[in-house]
Design a protein around this motif. Sequence first.
Motif, PDB file in Angstrom:
ATOM      1  N   ALA A 199     -10.385   8.572  -6.972  1.00  0.00           N
ATOM      2  CA  ALA A 199     -10.030   7.978  -5.677  1.00  0.00           C
ATOM      3  C   ALA A 199     -10.184   6.459  -5.717  1.00  0.00           C
ATOM      4  O   ALA A 199      -9.346   5.722  -5.180  1.00  0.00           O
ATOM      5  CB  ALA A 199     -10.905   8.571  -4.574  1.00  0.00           C
ATOM      6  N   GLU A 200     -11.250   5.985  -6.363  1.00  0.00           N
ATOM      7  CA  GLU A 200     -11.462   4.544  -6.485  1.00  0.00           C
ATOM      8  C   GLU A 200     -10.347   3.894  -7.306  1.00  0.00           C
ATOM      9  O   GLU A 200      -9.887   2.787  -6.993  1.00  0.00           O
ATOM     10  CB  GLU A 200     -12.823   4.268  -7.134  1.00  0.00           C
ATOM     11  N   PHE A 201      -9.914   4.579  -8.354  1.00  0.00           N
ATOM     12  CA  PHE A 201      -8.803   4.073  -9.163  1.00  0.00           C
ATOM     13  C   PHE A 201      -7.534   3.970  -8.321  1.00  0.00           C
ATOM     14  O   PHE A 201      -6.787   2.987  -8.400  1.00  0.00           O
ATOM     15  CB  PHE A 201      -8.586   5.003 -10.364  1.00  0.00           C
ATOM     16  N   SER A 202      -7.299   4.984  -7.482  1.00  0.00           N
ATOM     17  CA  SER A 202      -6.127   4.973  -6.612  1.00  0.00           C
ATOM     18  C   SER A 202      -6.194   3.813  -5.621  1.00  0.00           C
ATOM     19  O   SER A 202      -5.204   3.094  -5.401  1.00  0.00           O
ATOM     20  CB  SER A 202      -6.034   6.305  -5.859  1.00  0.00           C
ATOM     21  N   VAL A 259       0.842  -1.206   0.000  1.00  0.00           N
ATOM     22  CA  VAL A 259       0.000   0.000   0.000  1.00  0.00           C
ATOM     23  C   VAL A 259       0.872   1.248   0.000  1.00  0.00           C
ATOM     24  O   VAL A 259       0.648   2.196  -0.754  1.00  0.00           O
ATOM     25  CB  VAL A 259      -0.945  -0.002   1.222  1.00  0.00           C
ATOM     26  N   TYR A 260       1.896   1.242   0.843  1.00  0.00           N
ATOM     27  CA  TYR A 260       2.811   2.395   0.890  1.00  0.00           C
ATOM     28  C   TYR A 260       3.577   2.530  -0.429  1.00  0.00           C
ATOM     29  O   TYR A 260       3.834   3.642  -0.895  1.00  0.00           O
ATOM     30  CB  TYR A 260       3.783   2.239   2.064  1.00  0.00           C
ATOM     31  N   THR A 261       3.929   1.398  -1.012  1.00  0.00           N
ATOM     32  CA  THR A 261       4.592   1.428  -2.327  1.00  0.00           C
ATOM     33  C   THR A 261       3.679   2.052  -3.374  1.00  0.00           C
ATOM     34  O   THR A 261       4.120   2.842  -4.213  1.00  0.00           O
ATOM     35  CB  THR A 261       4.977   0.002  -2.767  1.00  0.00           C
ATOM     36  N   SER A 262       2.388   1.708  -3.310  1.00  0.00           N
ATOM     37  CA  SER A 262       1.418   2.264  -4.254  1.00  0.00           C
ATOM     38  C   SER A 262       1.294   3.768  -4.080  1.00  0.00           C
ATOM     39  O   SER A 262       1.188   4.515  -5.057  1.00  0.00           O
ATOM     40  CB  SER A 262       0.055   1.593  -4.069  1.00  0.00           C
ATOM     41  N   TRP A 263       1.292   4.236  -2.833  1.00  0.00           N
ATOM     42  CA  TRP A 263       1.221   5.678  -2.589  1.00  0.00           C
ATOM     43  C   TRP A 263       2.386   6.408  -3.262  1.00  0.00           C
ATOM     44  O   TRP A 263       2.211   7.473  -3.839  1.00  0.00           O
ATOM     45  CB  TRP A 263       1.300   5.966  -1.086  1.00  0.00           C
ATOM     46  N   LEU A 264       3.570   5.808  -3.174  1.00  0.00           N
ATOM     47  CA  LEU A 264       4.785   6.471  -3.652  1.00  0.00           C
ATOM     48  C   LEU A 264       5.032   6.270  -5.151  1.00  0.00           C
ATOM     49  O   LEU A 264       5.933   6.896  -5.709  1.00  0.00           O
ATOM     50  CB  LEU A 264       5.990   5.957  -2.863  1.00  0.00           C
ATOM     51  N   THR A 265       4.262   5.385  -5.785  1.00  0.00           N
ATOM     52  CA  THR A 265       4.464   5.126  -7.225  1.00  0.00           C
ATOM     53  C   THR A 265       3.190   5.387  -8.022  1.00  0.00           C
ATOM     54  O   THR A 265       3.095   6.358  -8.762  1.00  0.00           O
ATOM     55  CB  THR A 265       4.945   3.681  -7.447  1.00  0.00           C
ATOM     56  N   ASN A 266       2.188   4.521  -7.848  1.00  0.00           N
ATOM     57  CA  ASN A 266       0.956   4.662  -8.632  1.00  0.00           C
ATOM     58  C   ASN A 266       0.246   5.986  -8.387  1.00  0.00           C
ATOM     59  O   ASN A 266      -0.234   6.639  -9.324  1.00  0.00           O
ATOM     60  CB  ASN A 266      -0.002   3.504  -8.317  1.00  0.00           C
ATOM     61  N   ASP A 267       0.157   6.387  -7.113  1.00  0.00           N
ATOM     62  CA  ASP A 267      -0.514   7.648  -6.802  1.00  0.00           C
ATOM     63  C   ASP A 267       0.248   8.839  -7.383  1.00  0.00           C
ATOM     64  O   ASP A 267      -0.355   9.831  -7.811  1.00  0.00           O
ATOM     65  CB  ASP A 267      -0.665   7.816  -5.287  1.00  0.00           C
ATOM     66  N   MET A 268       1.570   8.746  -7.411  1.00  0.00           N
ATOM     67  CA  MET A 268       2.368   9.819  -8.009  1.00  0.00           C
ATOM     68  C   MET A 268       2.113   9.903  -9.507  1.00  0.00           C
ATOM     69  O   MET A 268       2.031  10.996 -10.073  1.00  0.00           O
ATOM     70  CB  MET A 268       3.857   9.586  -7.737  1.00  0.00           C
ATOM     71  N   ASN A 269       1.986   8.743 -10.144  1.00  0.00           N
ATOM     72  CA  ASN A 269       1.669   8.743 -11.579  1.00  0.00           C
ATOM     73  C   ASN A 269       0.301   9.355 -11.850  1.00  0.00           C
ATOM     74  O   ASN A 269       0.106  10.077 -12.834  1.00  0.00           O
ATOM     75  CB  ASN A 269       1.713   7.309 -12.127  1.00  0.00           C
ATOM     76  N   THR A 270      -0.660   9.072 -10.965  1.00  0.00           N
ATOM     77  CA  THR A 270      -1.995   9.667 -11.104  1.00  0.00           C
ATOM     78  C   THR A 270      -1.938  11.177 -10.948  1.00  0.00           C
ATOM     79  O   THR A 270      -2.591  11.917 -11.686  1.00  0.00           O
ATOM     80  CB  THR A 270      -2.956   9.067 -10.053  1.00  0.00           C
TER      81      THR A 270
END
Length: 280
Positions: free
Chosen positions: A180-183, A109-120
């Motif tokens: 937000a749902e995508f994130s 989850v933290y990895t997603s915050w720092l990668t996928n969420d940044m891309n979004t």
Amino acid sequence: MTFFQELLRLKWRLVTYIGLYGLMTSALTATAILSGNAMTALTHFHRTMFIEAALLLVMVTITQLALATLTNIDQFVLQRHLNNNIRRQLVANIAKMSYLTYHRRADAVYTSWLTNDMNTINQQGLRYFSYMIQAIWQVLLSAIVLVNYQISFLPTVTLAATALLIVPLLYRKRLARAAAEFSHQNERLNKKISDVLAGFDTLLMANRQTLLINRITHASDETGQANLHYMQFDMFTQFLINLVNLASQLALLIQAGLLAYQHQLAVGAVVTIYSLGGST
């Protein structure tokens, strides 16, 4: 912190970025004016005036292309510093967590915050912020040019600009929920991938490798559905904006044509007005 507050923290970098967009949009507006001037000179058979307008048009077009390149490069510079600031803040918040608080979520989850969420943020945040900055410059400059041609364009431009601003706001909350749902779905995908890969040895020994494929494929499909849901809202909003833009452009064209027919406006100005209406 909101996205806009994060941008404000960059201060002079943001000012430089907005200024470059202003220069690029000014050059773009100038090309529309010069195209109209060239057309006017052609209709009056003024060869010298036509050649001068054409040469200026070439020079301004080259300048506009150079400014567009600089603006794109500066956007990536701005993006780099924005990403660094947001990641630094996220990691600082994570570092303050207690052991129990941290382990309430999976590492994925933290990895997603720092990668996928940044891309979004880069794709649906900074890119659309750039569109907004360009649109503001374009509306302001176009309004000045149009009113300078004929004051009667002021009500039309005001109504068109207001309509173009209102349409995206109608679906802002629904777009935010879809984003937000995508994130969140990206978080679940990362967690699912981590969990499945962590059990690779067990699945291999049990000869259940197909389970690994099926679970990751299913999680990937759910993420794709969330992305599709977001893009459907986004594309529908863009469709409405384009309809309003087309109606506004046609209204300006008809108004300019009537003024030209009454000899209150040069023929070349109609070309400029139509071009400015389209780009705005």
